[in-house]
Design a protein around this motif. Sequence first.
Motif, PDB file in Angstrom:
ATOM      1  N   GLY A 181       0.855  -1.179   0.000  1.00 24.65           N
ATOM      2  CA  GLY A 181       0.000   0.000   0.000  1.00 24.65           C
ATOM      3  C   GLY A 181       0.890   1.228   0.000  1.00 24.65           C
ATOM      4  N   SER A 182       0.897   1.953  -1.124  1.00 28.39           N
ATOM      5  CA  SER A 182       1.824   3.077  -1.259  1.00 28.39           C
ATOM      6  C   SER A 182       1.144   4.252  -1.944  1.00 28.39           C
ATOM      7  N   VAL A 183       1.516   5.450  -1.544  1.00 32.25           N
ATOM      8  CA  VAL A 183       0.983   6.660  -2.157  1.00 32.25           C
ATOM      9  C   VAL A 183       2.076   7.350  -2.975  1.00 32.25           C
ATOM     10  N   PHE A 184       3.199   7.621  -2.345  1.00 30.06           N
ATOM     11  CA  PHE A 184       4.282   8.349  -3.003  1.00 30.06           C
ATOM     12  C   PHE A 184       5.472   7.465  -3.354  1.00 30.06           C
ATOM     13  N   GLY A 185       5.355   6.154  -3.149  1.00 28.66           N
ATOM     14  CA  GLY A 185       6.410   5.233  -3.556  1.00 28.66           C
ATOM     15  C   GLY A 185       7.318   4.738  -2.454  1.00 28.66           C
ATOM     16  N   GLY A 186       7.229   5.292  -1.251  1.00 29.25           N
ATOM     17  CA  GLY A 186       8.100   4.861  -0.160  1.00 29.25           C
ATOM     18  C   GLY A 186       7.885   3.408   0.224  1.00 29.25           C
ATOM     19  N   ALA A 187       6.641   3.003   0.389  1.00 28.31           N
ATOM     20  CA  ALA A 187       6.340   1.615   0.753  1.00 28.31           C
ATOM     21  C   ALA A 187       6.718   0.681  -0.398  1.00 28.31           C
ATOM     22  N   GLU A 188       6.538   1.146  -1.625  1.00 22.30           N
ATOM     23  CA  GLU A 188       6.918   0.339  -2.790  1.00 22.30           C
ATOM     24  C   GLU A 188       8.430   0.097  -2.804  1.00 22.30           C
ATOM     25  N   ASP A 189       9.218   1.122  -2.506  1.00 23.34           N
ATOM     26  CA  ASP A 189      10.669   0.968  -2.451  1.00 23.34           C
ATOM     27  C   ASP A 189      11.071  -0.036  -1.374  1.00 23.34           C
ATOM     28  N   VAL A 190      10.431   0.057  -0.207  1.00 21.97           N
ATOM     29  CA  VAL A 190      10.712  -0.891   0.874  1.00 21.97           C
ATOM     30  C   VAL A 190      10.348  -2.303   0.428  1.00 21.97           C
ATOM     31  N   ALA A 191       9.197  -2.455  -0.195  1.00 21.25           N
ATOM     32  CA  ALA A 191       8.740  -3.780  -0.644  1.00 21.25           C
ATOM     33  C   ALA A 191       9.691  -4.384  -1.662  1.00 21.25           C
ATOM     34  N   GLU A 192      10.190  -3.590  -2.581  1.00 23.65           N
ATOM     35  CA  GLU A 192      11.121  -4.109  -3.604  1.00 23.65           C
ATOM     36  C   GLU A 192      12.413  -4.594  -2.952  1.00 23.65           C
ATOM     37  N   GLU A 193      12.907  -3.850  -1.964  1.00 29.63           N
ATOM     38  CA  GLU A 193      14.122  -4.268  -1.267  1.00 29.63           C
ATOM     39  C   GLU A 193      13.872  -5.534  -0.443  1.00 29.63           C
ATOM     40  N   VAL A 194      12.722  -5.596   0.217  1.00 30.94           N
ATOM     41  CA  VAL A 194      12.362  -6.787   0.994  1.00 30.94           C
ATOM     42  C   VAL A 194      12.256  -7.999   0.068  1.00 30.94           C
ATOM     43  N   ALA A 195      11.615  -7.832  -1.071  1.00 33.82           N
ATOM     44  CA  ALA A 195      11.479  -8.941  -2.024  1.00 33.82           C
ATOM     45  C   ALA A 195      12.852  -9.408  -2.506  1.00 33.82           C
ATOM     46  N   ALA A 196      13.761  -8.469  -2.763  1.00 31.59           N
ATOM     47  CA  ALA A 196      15.111  -8.848  -3.190  1.00 31.59           C
ATOM     48  C   ALA A 196      15.810  -9.675  -2.116  1.00 31.59           C
ATOM     49  N   LYS A 197      15.681  -9.251  -0.857  1.00 32.91           N
ATOM     50  CA  LYS A 197      16.292 -10.010   0.254  1.00 32.91           C
ATOM     51  C   LYS A 197      15.676 -11.398   0.377  1.00 32.91           C
ATOM     52  N   LEU A 198      14.357 -11.480   0.216  1.00 36.33           N
ATOM     53  CA  LEU A 198      13.686 -12.781   0.293  1.00 36.33           C
ATOM     54  C   LEU A 198      14.148 -13.698  -0.835  1.00 36.33           C
ATOM     55  N   ASN A 199      14.256 -13.151  -2.031  1.00 37.51           N
ATOM     56  CA  ASN A 199      14.723 -13.949  -3.168  1.00 37.51           C
ATOM     57  C   ASN A 199      16.156 -14.412  -2.956  1.00 37.51           C
ATOM     58  N   GLU A 200      17.009 -13.532  -2.414  1.00 37.50           N
ATOM     59  CA  GLU A 200      18.400 -13.906  -2.119  1.00 37.50           C
ATOM     60  C   GLU A 200      18.455 -15.057  -1.120  1.00 37.50           C
ATOM     61  N   SER A 201      17.455 -15.129  -0.255  1.00 41.74           N
ATOM     62  CA  SER A 201      17.397 -16.197   0.753  1.00 41.74           C
ATOM     63  C   SER A 201      16.782 -17.478   0.207  1.00 41.74           C
ATOM     64  N   GLY A 202      16.440 -17.473  -1.089  1.00 42.79           N
ATOM     65  CA  GLY A 202      15.923 -18.682  -1.720  1.00 42.79           C
ATOM     66  C   GLY A 202      14.417 -18.822  -1.724  1.00 42.79           C
ATOM     67  N   HIS A 203      13.705 -17.784  -1.343  1.00 43.65           N
ATOM     68  CA  HIS A 203      12.240 -17.847  -1.317  1.00 43.65           C
ATOM     69  C   HIS A 203      11.665 -17.384  -2.655  1.00 43.65           C
ATOM     70  N   LEU A 204      10.505 -17.897  -2.980  1.00 41.10           N
ATOM     71  CA  LEU A 204       9.780 -17.496  -4.186  1.00 41.10           C
ATOM     72  C   LEU A 204       8.875 -16.338  -3.805  1.00 41.10           C
ATOM     73  N   THR A 205       9.189 -15.144  -4.312  1.00 45.89           N
ATOM     74  CA  THR A 205       8.528 -13.924  -3.857  1.00 45.89           C
ATOM     75  C   THR A 205       7.929 -13.154  -5.025  1.00 45.89           C
ATOM     76  N   GLN A 206       6.727 -12.633  -4.813  1.00 46.24           N
ATOM     77  CA  GLN A 206       6.102 -11.756  -5.802  1.00 46.24           C
ATOM     78  C   GLN A 206       5.544 -10.530  -5.094  1.00 46.24           C
ATOM     79  N   VAL A 207       5.741  -9.362  -5.716  1.00 41.93           N
ATOM     80  CA  VAL A 207       5.253  -8.094  -5.182  1.00 41.93           C
ATOM     81  C   VAL A 207       3.966  -7.729  -5.914  1.00 41.93           C
ATOM     82  N   TYR A 208       2.955  -7.324  -5.154  1.00 45.64           N
ATOM     83  CA  TYR A 208       1.656  -6.923  -5.707  1.00 45.64           C
ATOM     84  C   TYR A 208       1.395  -5.457  -5.359  1.00 45.64           C
ATOM     85  N   LEU A 209       1.328  -4.626  -6.404  1.00 44.36           N
ATOM     86  CA  LEU A 209       1.092  -3.191  -6.209  1.00 44.36           C
ATOM     87  C   LEU A 209      -0.386  -2.827  -6.340  1.00 44.36           C
TER      88      LEU A 209
END
Length: 151
Positions: A9-37
């Motif tokens: 849930g994002s208005v100006f993109g801050g939460a989206e930026d956090v989500a993209e970084e979190v997804a990258a960390k999850l993927n690096e840890s071997g998890h199957l991750t998808q972001v839904y905007l």
Amino acid sequence: MAKIGVFVGSVFGGAEDVAEEVAAKLNESGHLTQVYLDPELSDFVAYQQDMVLVISSTTGQGEIPDNLLPLFMALSDQFPLMPAMHYGVVALGDSSYGEDRYCGGGRQFDELLQQLQAKPLAPRLDVDACVNFDALEVVIPWLGGLLKKVA
């Protein structure tokens, strides 16, 4: 390896930026991750046997951002119980707006997921923009603790 949906849930993109970084960390840890905007109910329900992360900013009077509100309303209206779902919530907010509004978007989602019988893997993380200019400073350590429970 876990299947993890990250619902944003994002208005100006801050939460989206956090989500993209979190997804990258999850993927690096071997998890199957998808972001839904712009998630739909079917996107969310697809994870009822898996895990979701909700990362939400807060708008106006402590409300859920417009892109996440339709999902919240659909979950509230249809009320699909999801006792096998695990979740975590990152609530982004600004405490200068007052306690009743602070992190309201994430707080509302956390309460709804509890009512739907989903299981929290960690307590909701409230990130105060007045204290943490870079939300990732607190989100990444929180995510590390959450990942220990997923493994």
